[in-house]
Enzyme design. Sequence first.
Site, mmCIF file in Angstrom:
data_model
loop_
_atom_site.group_PDB
_atom_site.id
_atom_site.type_symbol
_atom_site.label_atom_id
_atom_site.label_comp_id
_atom_site.label_asym_id
_atom_site.label_seq_id
_atom_site.Cartn_x
_atom_site.Cartn_y
_atom_site.Cartn_z
ATOM 1 N N SER A 153 -7.281 4.351 9.202
ATOM 2 C CA SER A 153 -7.988 4.222 7.925
ATOM 3 C C SER A 153 -7.273 3.205 7.029
ATOM 4 C CB SER A 153 -8.041 5.605 7.260
ATOM 5 O OG SER A 153 -8.389 5.506 5.912
ATOM 6 N N LYS A 208 -8.324 -1.204 6.496
ATOM 7 C CA LYS A 208 -8.579 -1.800 5.171
ATOM 8 C C LYS A 208 -7.601 -2.943 4.900
ATOM 9 C CE LYS A 208 -8.406 2.290 3.013
ATOM 10 N NZ LYS A 208 -8.853 3.627 3.322
ATOM 11 N N HIS A 233 0.845 -1.199 0.000
ATOM 12 C CA HIS A 233 0.000 0.000 0.000
ATOM 13 C C HIS A 233 0.877 1.246 0.000
ATOM 14 C CE1 HIS A 233 -3.660 2.299 0.834
ATOM 15 N NE2 HIS A 233 -2.878 3.075 1.566
ATOM 16 N N ARG A 265 -13.951 13.117 6.238
ATOM 17 C CA ARG A 265 -12.681 13.801 6.530
ATOM 18 C C ARG A 265 -12.236 14.651 5.347
ATOM 19 N NH1 ARG A 265 -9.021 9.079 7.290
ATOM 20 N NH2 ARG A 265 -7.380 10.620 7.418
ATOM 21 N N ASP A 283 -14.817 3.116 7.459
ATOM 22 C CA ASP A 283 -13.755 3.952 6.892
ATOM 23 C C ASP A 283 -14.256 4.681 5.657
ATOM 24 O OD1 ASP A 283 -10.972 4.898 6.454
ATOM 25 O OD2 ASP A 283 -11.209 3.704 4.637
HETATM 26 N N1 URA Z 1 -5.283 6.755 2.532
HETATM 27 C C1 URA Z 1 -6.292 6.191 3.211
HETATM 28 O O1 URA Z 1 -6.793 5.132 2.845
HETATM 29 N N2 URA Z 1 -6.740 6.820 4.312
HETATM 30 C C2 URA Z 1 -6.222 7.968 4.755
HETATM 31 O O2 URA Z 1 -6.673 8.471 5.754
HETATM 32 C C3 URA Z 1 -5.175 8.548 4.030
HETATM 33 C C4 URA Z 1 -4.720 7.909 2.918
#
Ligand code: URA
Length: 435
Positions: free
Chosen positions: A183, A187, A82, A168, A161
């Site tokens: 966040s 995931k 990621h 956000r 999320d």
């Molecule tokens: N990527 C995400 O998935 N969440 C965040 O808060 C920032 C970047």
Amino acid sequence: MNMNDIIIKKRDGGTLTQAEIRWFIKGYTEGDIPDYQAAAFLMAVYFQKMDKTETFELTNAMRYSGDTIDLSGIRGIKVDKHSTGGVGDKTTLIVAPLAAACGVPIAKMSGRGLGFTGGTVDKLESIPGFRTSMEPEAFLRQVNEIGISVIGQTAHITPADKKLYALRDVTGTVENLSLIASSIMSKKLAAGSDAIVLDVKCGHGAFMENRQDAEKLGEIMCEIGRAAGRRTVAVITDMNQPLGHAVGNSLEVIEAIETLKGKGPADITALSMKLAGIMIYLGGRVKTAAEGEIMARQALESGAGLAKLESFISRQGGDAGVVTDYSLFPQAALTREILADKNGFVHAVDARAIGAASQHTGAGRATKEEQVDLSAGIVVHKKVGDKVSKGESLASVYTGSRSRLTNAEKEIRGAFTLSDEKPEVPELVKEVLGL
Ligand code: URA
């Protein structure tokens, strides 16, 4: 429990309990807590911060707010990757096939992007015919048969999320360490891989502008991963200038293909080797990350990574002819060269401004509902440290309309700073945490 009390407790610097955090996440996900209270809560967290335990609890509450994926039907150690988000970051398209070619199963769920360009899913969809949704059984079968599948994240994974990140985004509460870490990691944990490699971007084009904050983010995400029993490594990398040359969906896929052919830009090639090397190590194929890097380079040089990309594209319905014929990608209606107005050296290519310019071309979306123009974007020809002569092209713009072209051009001109002295080129890989 009462949402107003929880907001006030955080506003006044209190530490929330597991029960309070779980109650908030459940209530917000199910629609019992309105956006205005969730927004006030997020702003309180933004200013008062969360401690480590609260951050862990928030991650877990979001992780279990919807479905979690069971990858146990896939043989081998599954490794996910990621990036916290950068301009021109197409490394997933390179490292996923390379690691898969080296025997590491890649069962990856990716997102669509908000902001500068699309996400990996949008980029893949610029390949004619490519499908990014699939039934879970077909997803697992494909990984067992060819070692790789990348699909879009389903609506049922971490719905908390999904709602909170969207909120956000419009309430000035993205840039908080605990909110970003929870966040991302909620995931990643819900997506089920055994190990996770995180590319934490640091610089003007990233959420974390300075190295200390990026390291703190990397450290906390590694801790969250480890606490959940997942081996997690964070690589802190530079995001002051775009990564590679291409910024935009199909343009980035083309650059990823070029990189898998061994003809990619030096920075993207080096970072891909580093990330793929760590993935191969975490996937148990070698004893050290350095050996993993050697294996990744061999897969690049032998063409095994490119062959894996081709079979991955075909298997998901895409036209693998794109690997040899780039005219099969969607083509932009208009292009323009942005020429240097003096001689000098490139002192800076502001990643944030190039990202904004890319959005002006139509390559990125400002709202979830917006369509991205898969052919649009920018190719940056000159990077920090490069010599430039007056009249040489600094960048090419690809877009669909004159007004987009004009807006992007203005932004791109402002992104470049030229100087008389050759500047130092920033270090790309700054640190590796958690190895
Ligand atoms: N990527 C995400 O998935 N969440 C965040 O808060 C920032 C970047």
